[in-house]
Design an enzyme around this catalytic site. Structure first.
Site, PDB file in Angstrom:
ATOM      1  N   SER A 127     -12.787  20.790 -33.337  1.00 64.45           N
ATOM      2  CA  SER A 127     -12.999  22.097 -33.971  1.00 64.45           C
ATOM      3  C   SER A 127     -12.506  22.055 -35.408  1.00 64.45           C
ATOM      4  O   SER A 127     -11.527  21.355 -35.709  1.00 64.45           O
ATOM      5  CB  SER A 127     -12.253  23.189 -33.205  1.00 64.45           C
ATOM      6  OG  SER A 127     -12.223  24.387 -33.945  1.00 64.45           O
ATOM      7  N   TYR A 143      -4.435  26.537 -30.189  1.00 64.18           N
ATOM      8  CA  TYR A 143      -5.688  25.792 -30.058  1.00 64.18           C
ATOM      9  C   TYR A 143      -5.853  24.803 -31.206  1.00 64.18           C
ATOM     10  O   TYR A 143      -6.191  23.635 -30.996  1.00 64.18           O
ATOM     11  CB  TYR A 143      -6.847  26.779 -30.040  1.00 64.18           C
ATOM     12  CG  TYR A 143      -8.200  26.130 -29.978  1.00 64.18           C
ATOM     13  CD1 TYR A 143      -8.704  25.644 -28.780  1.00 64.18           C
ATOM     14  CD2 TYR A 143      -8.980  26.014 -31.118  1.00 64.18           C
ATOM     15  CE1 TYR A 143      -9.952  25.047 -28.728  1.00 64.18           C
ATOM     16  CE2 TYR A 143     -10.223  25.418 -31.073  1.00 64.18           C
ATOM     17  CZ  TYR A 143     -10.708  24.942 -29.877  1.00 64.18           C
ATOM     18  OH  TYR A 143     -11.940  24.349 -29.834  1.00 64.18           O
TER      19      TYR A 143
END
Length: 427
Positions: free
Chosen positions: A219, A232
């Site tokens: 990501s 995250y």
């Protein structure tokens, strides 16, 4: 200007020779991209005539033409044949879509799911061929990982394992790092980092034998700070660095490693608004009173609203990510990094090339949730809260206790700022 024609003509001659060779090999994409490239070279030629000496102009034109034609080359693909690929996290989203596409192409697909009776697993069982094998696995359970690794070694004994797609991932809360329980960081690391690490290390003997591929879905939140994605993003940053190490260390074995960094896509997890509402309520219920008083419930509510608004703008078509994974598995020379989706270029440009302050403004929660300086921990912004003056302030009370600030927040919420556009797909 009289000495100009020979470097200009020489550069165009080199470009034409390269283009002719690619055409003879059927290795040149025709159409609008080629026309755009020729227009770019013509404009560059005109500029070089006026700004550069002949030899420098020759070098610039020839190098630019070579690079442009290289980008226009048709990617060379390896045959599918009997290649086997293991994909984690196929219950929904990118993993599910990739499993269906690779099965249709003729791959032997080993697809791991959390629940063999989930809608995604049942869909794969119904629409895919008998080559696809569904395997139940929870990346936080070592016994599940060991069972899948053993099954893979036995099932691919005759064909070998060509690729591993580390797709499974998890994000739990959308909140500041201070608000997220430490257990949230541990869970994200267990799934997003340690789970992928165990799978990769366990399958490396097979991948080294086949000189295969490792494809990992990461990501942009692992490349730069994103508001309220600390847990995250931290796990994805560790994962990206790990895959960078593998990429260098496995070169002697011919194993190629690629990282996929998608923009915001509308997967099943993203569309589940009820799930995000439950997680927000869970966070509010477990927050220590001191933190809840310091930040205020309004702050968390607003962050959740901004996050849901950004997800409503997510891209519905998952094919760019699926195509990137497929290319990383089959391209003769896959890229180290793929950036499927729109808007990533601007975010990376802001982060890497603009002054540091620009990145802080665009990626700080304070740019979307201005708070009264008498109640909140953000820097003094007197123009956001006209009813209060700059200076020290006690950390007391939620924003709703300040009617001036509350009205100002509601006004600024309507403008929505940049933050809704900066949230990325996090699964």
């Amino acid at each position: 200007m009289e000495s100009w024609p020979w470097p200009s003509g020489g550069a165009w001659l080199l470009v034409a020779a390269r283009a002719l060779l690619q055409l003879l090999r059927a290795d040149l994409r025709l159409g609008r991209p080629l026309l755009a490239a020729l227009a770019l070279l013509a404009a560059l030629d005109w500029l070089c005539q006026r700004l550069l000496p002949p030899l420098a102009a020759l070098a610039v034109l020839a190098a630019t033409g070579w690079i442009v034609l290289s980008r226009l080359a048709r990617p060379q693909r390896l045959p599918v044949a009997t290649r086997a690929v293991l994909i984690t996290g196929c219950d929904s989203g990118f993993g599910n879509a990739t499993a269906k596409k690779l099965d249709a192409m003729g791959f032997t697909v080993l697809a791991t799911v959390l629940d063999l009776n989930s809608p995604g697993a049942l869909e794969l069982r119904a629409c895919c061929s008998s080559r696809l094998q569904l395997l139940q696995m929870d990346l936080t359970k070592p016994a599940d990982i060991s069972r899948v690794l053993e099954f893979t070694k036995v099932h691919t004994a005759s064909t070998g394992l060509w690729g591993l797609v580390n797709n499974a991932g998890q994000n739990i809360f959308v909140a500041d790092a201070e608000l997220c329980p430490v257990a949230t960081f541990r869970t994200c690391m267990e799934v997003n980092f340690f789970g992928a690490l165990e799978m990769t290390k366990g399958l490396l003997p097979l991948l080294r034998r086949s000189s295969g591929r490792i494809v990992t879905v990461s990501s942009p939140a692992g490349d730069m700070p994103f508001p309220c994605l600390a847990a995250y993003g931290t796990s994805k940053a560790a994962l990206a660095l790990l895959m960078g190490n593998f990429s260098c260390e496995l070169l002697p074995w011919g194993v190629k490693v690629s990282i996929i960094l998608p923009a915001c896509f509308k997967t099943e997890s993203v569309k589940d608004v009820h799930q995000w509402e439950e997680r927000k309520q869970q966070l509010l219920a477990t927050l220590p009173q001191e933190l809840l008083q310091a930040y205020g419930e309004d702050y968390i509510e607003h962050l959740n609203g901004q996050f849901l608004h950004s997800l409503s703008q997510a891209l519905p078509d998952l094919s760019p990510v699926v195509d990137a994974i497929t290319d990383a598995l089959l391209a003769a020379q896959p890229r180290r990094r793929y950036y499927p989706g729109h808007g990533l270029g601007l975010i990376y440009f802001i982060h890497y090339y603009l002054p540091e302050g620009c990145g802080r403004v665009s990626c700080s929660p304070s740019s979307s949730v201005p708070m009264c300086q008498e109640h909140y921990r953000l820097p003094a912004w007197p123009y956001l809260c006209p009813g209060h003056s700059p200076g020290p302030r006690p950390q007391t009370g939620p924003l709703s206790h300040c009617p001036v600030s509350r009205a100002h927040v509601e006004q600024l919420q309507q403008r929505r700022f940049l933050v809704p556009l900066l949230f990325f797909q996090v699964f």
